[in-house]
Design a protein around this motif. Structure first.
Motif, mmCIF file in Angstrom:
data_model
loop_
_atom_site.group_PDB
_atom_site.id
_atom_site.type_symbol
_atom_site.label_atom_id
_atom_site.label_comp_id
_atom_site.label_asym_id
_atom_site.label_seq_id
_atom_site.Cartn_x
_atom_site.Cartn_y
_atom_site.Cartn_z
ATOM 1 N N ILE A 1 40.887 29.324 42.052
ATOM 2 C CA ILE A 1 40.908 28.166 41.158
ATOM 3 C C ILE A 1 39.819 28.401 40.124
ATOM 4 O O ILE A 1 38.627 28.391 40.436
ATOM 5 C CB ILE A 1 40.649 26.850 41.913
ATOM 6 N N HIS A 2 40.227 28.648 38.873
ATOM 7 C CA HIS A 2 39.277 28.992 37.814
ATOM 8 C C HIS A 2 38.722 27.720 37.181
ATOM 9 O O HIS A 2 39.477 26.842 36.789
ATOM 10 C CB HIS A 2 39.959 29.851 36.753
ATOM 11 N N PHE A 3 37.387 27.657 37.064
ATOM 12 C CA PHE A 3 36.773 26.527 36.369
ATOM 13 C C PHE A 3 35.882 26.982 35.214
ATOM 14 O O PHE A 3 35.442 26.173 34.409
ATOM 15 C CB PHE A 3 35.962 25.646 37.342
ATOM 16 N N LEU A 4 35.619 28.309 35.112
ATOM 17 C CA LEU A 4 34.918 28.877 33.954
ATOM 18 C C LEU A 4 35.698 30.084 33.441
ATOM 19 O O LEU A 4 35.141 31.153 33.207
ATOM 20 C CB LEU A 4 33.493 29.301 34.345
ATOM 21 N N GLY A 5 36.989 29.883 33.278
ATOM 22 C CA GLY A 5 37.837 30.994 32.870
ATOM 23 C C GLY A 5 37.812 32.093 33.916
ATOM 24 O O GLY A 5 37.919 31.830 35.114
ATOM 25 N N ASN A 6 37.640 33.341 33.445
ATOM 26 C CA ASN A 6 37.550 34.471 34.367
ATOM 27 C C ASN A 6 36.116 34.771 34.778
ATOM 28 O O ASN A 6 35.850 35.774 35.445
ATOM 29 C CB ASN A 6 38.159 35.724 33.722
ATOM 30 N N ARG A 7 35.179 33.907 34.392
ATOM 31 C CA ARG A 7 33.764 34.138 34.696
ATOM 32 C C ARG A 7 33.237 33.242 35.807
ATOM 33 O O ARG A 7 32.097 33.374 36.227
ATOM 34 C CB ARG A 7 32.918 33.941 33.422
ATOM 35 N N GLY A 8 34.035 32.310 36.274
ATOM 36 C CA GLY A 8 33.613 31.444 37.368
ATOM 37 C C GLY A 8 34.812 30.814 38.039
ATOM 38 O O GLY A 8 35.680 30.252 37.362
ATOM 39 N N MET A 9 34.877 30.918 39.369
ATOM 40 C CA MET A 9 36.073 30.437 40.063
ATOM 41 C C MET A 9 35.773 30.198 41.536
ATOM 42 O O MET A 9 34.754 30.654 42.067
ATOM 43 C CB MET A 9 37.190 31.469 39.932
ATOM 44 N N LEU A 10 36.686 29.468 42.170
ATOM 45 C CA LEU A 10 36.737 29.424 43.622
ATOM 46 C C LEU A 10 37.724 30.489 44.072
ATOM 47 O O LEU A 10 38.845 30.542 43.578
ATOM 48 C CB LEU A 10 37.211 28.056 44.118
ATOM 49 N N ARG A 11 37.320 31.349 44.973
ATOM 50 C CA ARG A 11 38.220 32.338 45.571
ATOM 51 C C ARG A 11 38.027 32.267 47.084
ATOM 52 O O ARG A 11 36.981 32.644 47.602
ATOM 53 C CB ARG A 11 37.936 33.748 45.064
ATOM 54 N N PHE B 1 31.477 34.546 40.717
ATOM 55 C CA PHE B 1 31.085 34.546 39.309
ATOM 56 C C PHE B 1 30.997 35.983 38.781
ATOM 57 O O PHE B 1 29.900 36.535 38.647
ATOM 58 C CB PHE B 1 29.735 33.840 39.140
ATOM 59 N N PRO B 2 32.131 36.603 38.447
ATOM 60 C CA PRO B 2 32.111 37.950 37.867
ATOM 61 C C PRO B 2 31.729 37.880 36.385
ATOM 62 O O PRO B 2 32.578 38.027 35.485
ATOM 63 C CB PRO B 2 33.554 38.431 38.062
ATOM 64 N N LEU B 3 30.442 37.676 36.122
ATOM 65 C CA LEU B 3 29.973 37.359 34.772
ATOM 66 C C LEU B 3 30.157 38.509 33.792
ATOM 67 O O LEU B 3 30.437 38.298 32.612
ATOM 68 C CB LEU B 3 28.491 36.954 34.831
ATOM 69 N N ILE B 4 29.960 39.728 34.264
ATOM 70 C CA ILE B 4 30.072 40.898 33.389
ATOM 71 C C ILE B 4 30.975 41.925 34.063
ATOM 72 O O ILE B 4 30.742 42.291 35.216
ATOM 73 C CB ILE B 4 28.694 41.527 33.101
ATOM 74 N N GLU B 5 31.982 42.384 33.358
ATOM 75 C CA GLU B 5 32.874 43.416 33.881
ATOM 76 C C GLU B 5 32.956 44.562 32.876
ATOM 77 O O GLU B 5 32.946 44.346 31.662
ATOM 78 C CB GLU B 5 34.273 42.858 34.138
ATOM 79 N N ILE C 1 26.445 59.356 39.790
ATOM 80 C CA ILE C 1 27.231 58.898 40.945
ATOM 81 C C ILE C 1 28.429 58.042 40.533
ATOM 82 O O ILE C 1 29.568 58.313 40.901
ATOM 83 C CB ILE C 1 26.365 58.129 41.967
ATOM 84 N N TRP C 2 28.172 56.934 39.801
ATOM 85 C CA TRP C 2 29.241 55.985 39.484
ATOM 86 C C TRP C 2 29.824 56.161 38.079
ATOM 87 O O TRP C 2 30.509 55.279 37.571
ATOM 88 C CB TRP C 2 28.734 54.559 39.634
ATOM 89 N N GLY C 3 29.551 57.255 37.426
ATOM 90 C CA GLY C 3 30.019 57.466 36.067
ATOM 91 C C GLY C 3 31.525 57.264 35.918
ATOM 92 O O GLY C 3 32.315 57.855 36.651
ATOM 93 N N GLY C 4 31.924 56.391 34.993
ATOM 94 C CA GLY C 4 33.329 56.111 34.732
ATOM 95 C C GLY C 4 33.941 55.052 35.627
ATOM 96 O O GLY C 4 35.052 54.574 35.362
ATOM 97 N N GLU C 5 33.239 54.664 36.700
ATOM 98 C CA GLU C 5 33.791 53.676 37.617
ATOM 99 C C GLU C 5 33.571 52.246 37.096
ATOM 100 O O GLU C 5 32.659 51.978 36.315
ATOM 101 C CB GLU C 5 33.145 53.806 39.003
ATOM 102 N N GLU C 6 34.414 51.335 37.575
ATOM 103 C CA GLU C 6 34.313 49.929 37.168
ATOM 104 C C GLU C 6 33.110 49.275 37.828
ATOM 105 O O GLU C 6 32.766 49.580 38.970
ATOM 106 C CB GLU C 6 35.590 49.182 37.567
ATOM 107 N N PHE C 7 32.444 48.380 37.096
ATOM 108 C CA PHE C 7 31.391 47.583 37.711
ATOM 109 C C PHE C 7 31.612 46.118 37.379
ATOM 110 O O PHE C 7 32.203 45.763 36.356
ATOM 111 C CB PHE C 7 29.994 48.013 37.254
ATOM 112 N N ILE C 8 31.172 45.269 38.301
ATOM 113 C CA ILE C 8 31.262 43.817 38.123
ATOM 114 C C ILE C 8 29.920 43.210 38.490
ATOM 115 O O ILE C 8 29.365 43.505 39.544
ATOM 116 C CB ILE C 8 32.359 43.193 39.018
#
Length: 201
Positions: free
Chosen positions: A36-46, A136-140, A149-156
């Motif tokens: 249930i999103h309450f701050l778009g894709n930056r804040g939600m209940l999961r 709260f996936p604030l930065i993706e 180590i993590w070069g090219g990988e996704e971070f959240i």
């Protein structure tokens, strides 16, 4: 003196109650994995459940789960005793309230671990899963290719999914660390005062 105990323990009881209200609401109105999103894709209940510690960290296997639950119970007893000690010896009110927050968070997650297995999850006593919901996936983005180590990988940031009890523990611990000099001034003054008179020759 009784009034000194009332506010911290009432605060802890209120947080535990609110934590359980939110968890039970999530269980009754959401299915596992629903958002249930309450701050778009930056804040939600999961709605998630985990077998482990704060922010979804885990100990392996059924034995690890049981050990963690028993450890939590012992820890809550220790925190409760510490809170009474701080109040009795008139430590800084801010420190007392932060320890009350930590106590509330620990109790909130213990209720899940001890009772939710029987109540909701078809599991034995002490094997319940903790309900988490705030995400709260604030930065993706992606790490640069040159990053070790993590070069090219996704971070959240911020990746963990947590509940109100986790938040209470985190706030309590962080504010104690940031305010050590102010909160423990009482103790430092006692240590710096002379225990005996100087004897002149």
């Amino acid at each position: 003196m009784k009034a000194a105990y009332t506010k911290p323990f009432l605060t802890a009881a209120f947080i535990v109650l609110l934590d359980q209200i939110v968890k039970i609401w999530v269980r009754q109105h959401m299915f596992l994995g629903e958002e249930i999103h309450f701050l778009g894709n930056r804040g939600m209940l999961r709605y998630t459940e985990n077998n482990g510690m704060a922010f979804g960290m885990e100990l392996g296997g059924e034995l690890g789960k049981l050990a963690l639950t028993l450890f939590r119970i012992v820890a809550v007893c220790g925190i409760g005793y510490g809170l009474v000690h701080l109040i009795k010896h008139k430590y800084h009110r801010g420190l007392v309230m932060m320890v009350a927050l930590i106590l509330a968070g620990a109790v909130g997650n213990i209720i899940d671990s001890v009772f939710y297995g029987i109540m909701f999850q078809n599991q034995p006593l002490f094997h319940g899963r903790v309900v988490d919901m705030f995400y709260f996936p604030l930065i993706e983005g992606h790490f640069p290719l040159w990053f070790p180590i993590w070069g090219g990988e996704e971070f959240i940031f911020f990746r963990p999914i947590f509940n109100l009890a986790d938040s209470a523990i985190s706030v309590g611990v962080i504010l104690i660390l940031f305010n050590q000099k102010r909160y423990f001034k009482h103790e430092q003054l006692e240590e710096s005062s002379p225990n005996s008179e100087m004897v002149e020759d």
